[in-house]
Scaffold this motif. Structure first.
Motif, mmCIF file in Angstrom:
data_model
loop_
_atom_site.group_PDB
_atom_site.id
_atom_site.type_symbol
_atom_site.label_atom_id
_atom_site.label_comp_id
_atom_site.label_asym_id
_atom_site.label_seq_id
_atom_site.Cartn_x
_atom_site.Cartn_y
_atom_site.Cartn_z
ATOM 1 N N GLU A 65 0.821 -1.185 -0.173
ATOM 2 C CA GLU A 65 0.059 0.119 0.102
ATOM 3 C C GLU A 65 0.688 0.989 0.092
ATOM 4 O OE1 GLU A 65 -2.827 -0.478 3.573
ATOM 5 O OE2 GLU A 65 -3.765 -2.111 2.406
ATOM 6 N N ASP A 66 1.992 1.397 1.023
ATOM 7 C CA ASP A 66 2.362 2.955 1.166
ATOM 8 C C ASP A 66 3.682 2.729 -0.586
ATOM 9 O OD1 ASP A 66 2.164 2.471 3.524
ATOM 10 O OD2 ASP A 66 4.117 2.050 4.464
ATOM 11 N N LEU A 67 4.053 1.339 -1.121
ATOM 12 C CA LEU A 67 4.249 1.323 -2.391
ATOM 13 C C LEU A 67 3.534 2.467 -3.675
ATOM 14 C CD1 LEU A 67 7.248 1.532 -4.088
ATOM 15 C CD2 LEU A 67 6.038 -1.485 -4.388
ATOM 16 N N VAL A 68 2.488 1.469 -3.923
ATOM 17 C CA VAL A 68 1.249 1.962 -4.370
ATOM 18 C C VAL A 68 0.824 3.770 -4.229
ATOM 19 C CG1 VAL A 68 -0.998 1.792 -5.189
ATOM 20 C CG2 VAL A 68 0.115 -0.098 -4.916
ATOM 21 N N GLU A 69 0.756 4.097 -2.755
ATOM 22 C CA GLU A 69 0.823 5.413 -2.534
ATOM 23 C C GLU A 69 1.672 6.139 -3.049
ATOM 24 O OE1 GLU A 69 -0.622 7.814 1.219
ATOM 25 O OE2 GLU A 69 -0.244 5.831 1.244
ATOM 26 N N SER A 70 3.288 5.719 -2.984
ATOM 27 C CA SER A 70 4.112 7.068 -3.631
ATOM 28 C C SER A 70 3.969 6.828 -5.063
ATOM 29 C CB SER A 70 5.761 5.831 -2.986
ATOM 30 O OG SER A 70 5.724 4.728 -4.543
ATOM 31 N N TYR A 71 3.802 6.035 -6.165
ATOM 32 C CA TYR A 71 3.352 6.285 -6.922
ATOM 33 C C TYR A 71 1.775 7.295 -7.451
ATOM 34 C CZ TYR A 71 7.258 3.094 -8.615
ATOM 35 O OH TYR A 71 8.245 2.967 -8.784
ATOM 36 N N LEU A 72 1.184 7.248 -6.519
ATOM 37 C CA LEU A 72 -0.249 8.192 -6.825
ATOM 38 C C LEU A 72 0.629 9.406 -6.257
ATOM 39 C CD1 LEU A 72 -2.485 6.249 -4.540
ATOM 40 C CD2 LEU A 72 -2.236 6.512 -7.541
ATOM 41 N N GLU A 73 1.095 9.752 -5.316
ATOM 42 C CA GLU A 73 1.908 10.956 -5.785
ATOM 43 C C GLU A 73 2.955 11.755 -6.302
ATOM 44 O OE1 GLU A 73 4.356 10.169 -1.962
ATOM 45 O OE2 GLU A 73 2.669 10.284 -0.163
ATOM 46 N N LYS A 74 3.911 11.105 -6.846
ATOM 47 C CA LYS A 74 3.999 11.131 -7.721
ATOM 48 C C LYS A 74 3.166 11.297 -9.342
ATOM 49 C CE LYS A 74 8.111 8.233 -6.742
ATOM 50 N NZ LYS A 74 9.018 6.734 -7.129
ATOM 51 N N ALA A 75 2.024 10.878 -9.065
ATOM 52 C CA ALA A 75 1.157 10.796 -10.382
ATOM 53 C C ALA A 75 0.199 12.801 -9.900
ATOM 54 C CB ALA A 75 0.057 9.743 -10.309
ATOM 55 N N GLY A 76 0.820 13.170 -9.455
ATOM 56 C CA GLY A 76 -0.214 14.146 -8.797
ATOM 57 C C GLY A 76 -1.453 14.539 -8.951
ATOM 58 N N VAL A 77 -2.227 13.296 -8.278
ATOM 59 C CA VAL A 77 -3.679 13.381 -8.570
ATOM 60 C C VAL A 77 -3.848 13.233 -6.899
ATOM 61 C CG1 VAL A 77 -3.778 11.800 -10.220
ATOM 62 C CG2 VAL A 77 -3.429 10.759 -8.318
ATOM 63 N N GLU A 78 -5.426 13.533 -7.057
ATOM 64 C CA GLU A 78 -6.120 13.519 -5.795
ATOM 65 C C GLU A 78 -6.965 11.897 -5.971
ATOM 66 O OE1 GLU A 78 -10.941 15.072 -5.105
ATOM 67 O OE2 GLU A 78 -9.858 15.906 -6.611
ATOM 68 N N TYR A 79 -6.246 11.742 -4.296
ATOM 69 C CA TYR A 79 -6.949 10.305 -3.689
ATOM 70 C C TYR A 79 -6.896 10.575 -2.602
ATOM 71 C CZ TYR A 79 -2.154 10.004 -1.686
ATOM 72 O OH TYR A 79 -1.145 10.086 -0.619
ATOM 73 N N TYR A 80 -7.547 8.970 -2.356
ATOM 74 C CA TYR A 80 -8.102 8.897 -0.542
ATOM 75 C C TYR A 80 -7.608 7.561 -0.466
ATOM 76 C CZ TYR A 80 -11.135 12.894 -1.498
ATOM 77 O OH TYR A 80 -11.689 14.397 -2.527
ATOM 78 N N LYS A 81 -7.387 7.205 1.013
ATOM 79 C CA LYS A 81 -6.743 5.770 1.361
ATOM 80 C C LYS A 81 -8.043 5.432 1.938
ATOM 81 C CE LYS A 81 -3.383 5.434 3.575
ATOM 82 N NZ LYS A 81 -1.609 5.383 4.392
#
Length: 290
Positions: free
Chosen positions: A148-164
C-alpha cells in the motif's frame, strides 16, 4: 496487447525494505524505558547468594520487577505459570503476591540461574538482544503495509487527488455515483484501498502482494475478475488492481483469466514504467495499453 507470461515474469519475490527487518528505534526506546531498573539488577550478576540478594533488591527497589517479563522475552505484564505447587498469575506492574513467590517464579523459570552463574555480563545488552528478537513479531504488520505504501508513493508522484481506505457508500455519497452493480444492490460494505478522482473519472484501487501461493490467491483473482466485469456497468468509475509477488506463479491460471478482462491490472514494474500516471493523464476512456 500485453503478453501475460511476460508480465508474470516481472513479478517480484519480495518488496521488503531495509526497515522491514528490525525497528531499532523501537528497540532502543523499549530498553531505555527500563534501563535504570536493569542497571540496578546488574548488581546481581555473579551473586553467590542470589535468592537473598534479589529479595533485598526487590524490597529496596520494587520497580525492578517490571523488567522480568522482558528478561523472559515476554511482552505481557502478567504471566501465568503452574506446576504441582499451584497456579499463579503474576502481575509485574503491581505485585499481587509476596516477594517470596516472585523469587519462586524467577527460580523456576531459570532467571536466577542465568544471573547468578554469570551466563550474561550485562542485562541492558541482554535485553537489547531480546527486544530485537521480539520485534521480529512486528514484521507481519510492517510487511502488510508495504505494498500500500508503495502504491501510494506512485499516486503521489502522479500528482492526483486520492483518498485512502474509502468505503463504497462513501464514494456514492461524495460524488453521486451509483455503484449498485458491484455492491449487490447496496448489501456490500466494500472498502477500497485507494480512490483517485480525476476530472473525467473515479478510479477505485485494490492493492496486495503475495510472496507465497495458496487458495486465497485464486479466490482473490476470481473476485476481482467479477468486480472488473460488473464495473463495466458503472459509468465514470474504473477499477484498478495493483498486485505482485512470486506467489502468483502457482496461481497463474486464474490470474491469467483476470488479466484477460481487466486492462488495468498492474504490477510494480508497470508502476515503474508509468502505468498509473499515464492512465490518469491520458486514459479518459478507461483503457490503457502497455
Amino acid at each position: 496487447m500485453r503478453n501475460f507470461e511476460e508480465w508474470l515474469g516481472t513479478m517480484r519475490p519480495s518488496i521488503n525494505q531495509y526497515d522491514y527487518y528490525v525497528d531499532f528505534d523501537k528497540v532502543y526506546e523499549n530498553v531505555e524505558a527500563m534501563k535504570v531498573e536493569l542497571n540496578i539488577m546488574n548488581s546481581l550478576i555473579g551473586s553467590k547468594n542470589i535468592e537473598n540478594d534479589i529479595r533485598q533488591l526487590i524490597e529496596r527497589y520494587p520497580e525492578i520487577i517490571k523488567c522480568i517479563p522482558t528478561l523472559l522475552a515476554v511482552r505481557q505484564t502478567e504471566i501465568y505459570a503452574q506446576d504441582d505447587d499451584g497456579a499463579f498469575n503474576y502481575n509485574f506492574i503491581e505485585m499481587n503476591y509476596d516477594i517470596e513467590q516472585y523469587i519462586v517464579f524467577m527460580k523456576k523459570t531459570g532467571l536466577l540461574d542465568l544471573i547468578s552463574n554469570h551466563l550474561i555480563n550485562n542485562l541492558v545488552d541482554y535485553c537489547l538482544g531480546i527486544e530485537v528478537g521480539l520485534d521480529s513479531n512486528g514484521r507481519k504488520n510492517r510487511g502488510g503495509h508495504q505494498m500500500e505504501d508503495l502504491v501510494e508513493s506512485y499516486l503521489e508522484k502522479a500528482g492526483v487527488e486520492y483518498y485512502k481506505e474509502m468505503y463504497l457508500t462513501e464514494i456514492e455519497e461524495k460524488w453521486g455515483v451509483d455503484l449498485s452493480p458491484i455492491s449487490a444492490e447496496g448489501k456490500s460494505t466494500k472498502r477500497w484501498d485507494f480512490v483517485v478522482k480525476t476530472v473525467e473519472k473515479i478510479y477505485v484501487i485494490e492493492t496486495n502482494f503475495y510472496s507465497a501461493g495458496g487458495s486465497k490467491l485464486n479466490e482473490t483473482s476470481r473476485s476481482y475478475e467479477l468486480i472488473a466485469q460488473k464495473m463495466k456497468e458503472v459509468d465514470g468509475v474504473e477499477f484498478i488492481w495493483v498486485t505482485d509477488g512470486g506467489g502468483w506463479k502457482s496461481a497463474r491460471k486464474n490470474l491469467s483469466e483476470t488479466f484477460g478482462v481487466l486492462d488495468t491490472l498492474f504490477n510494480i514494474k508497470d508502476m515503474e514504467d508509468g502505468a498509473l500516471k499515464s492512465l490518469f493523464d491520458y486514459g479518459k476512456n478507461g483503457l490503457f495499453e502497455m
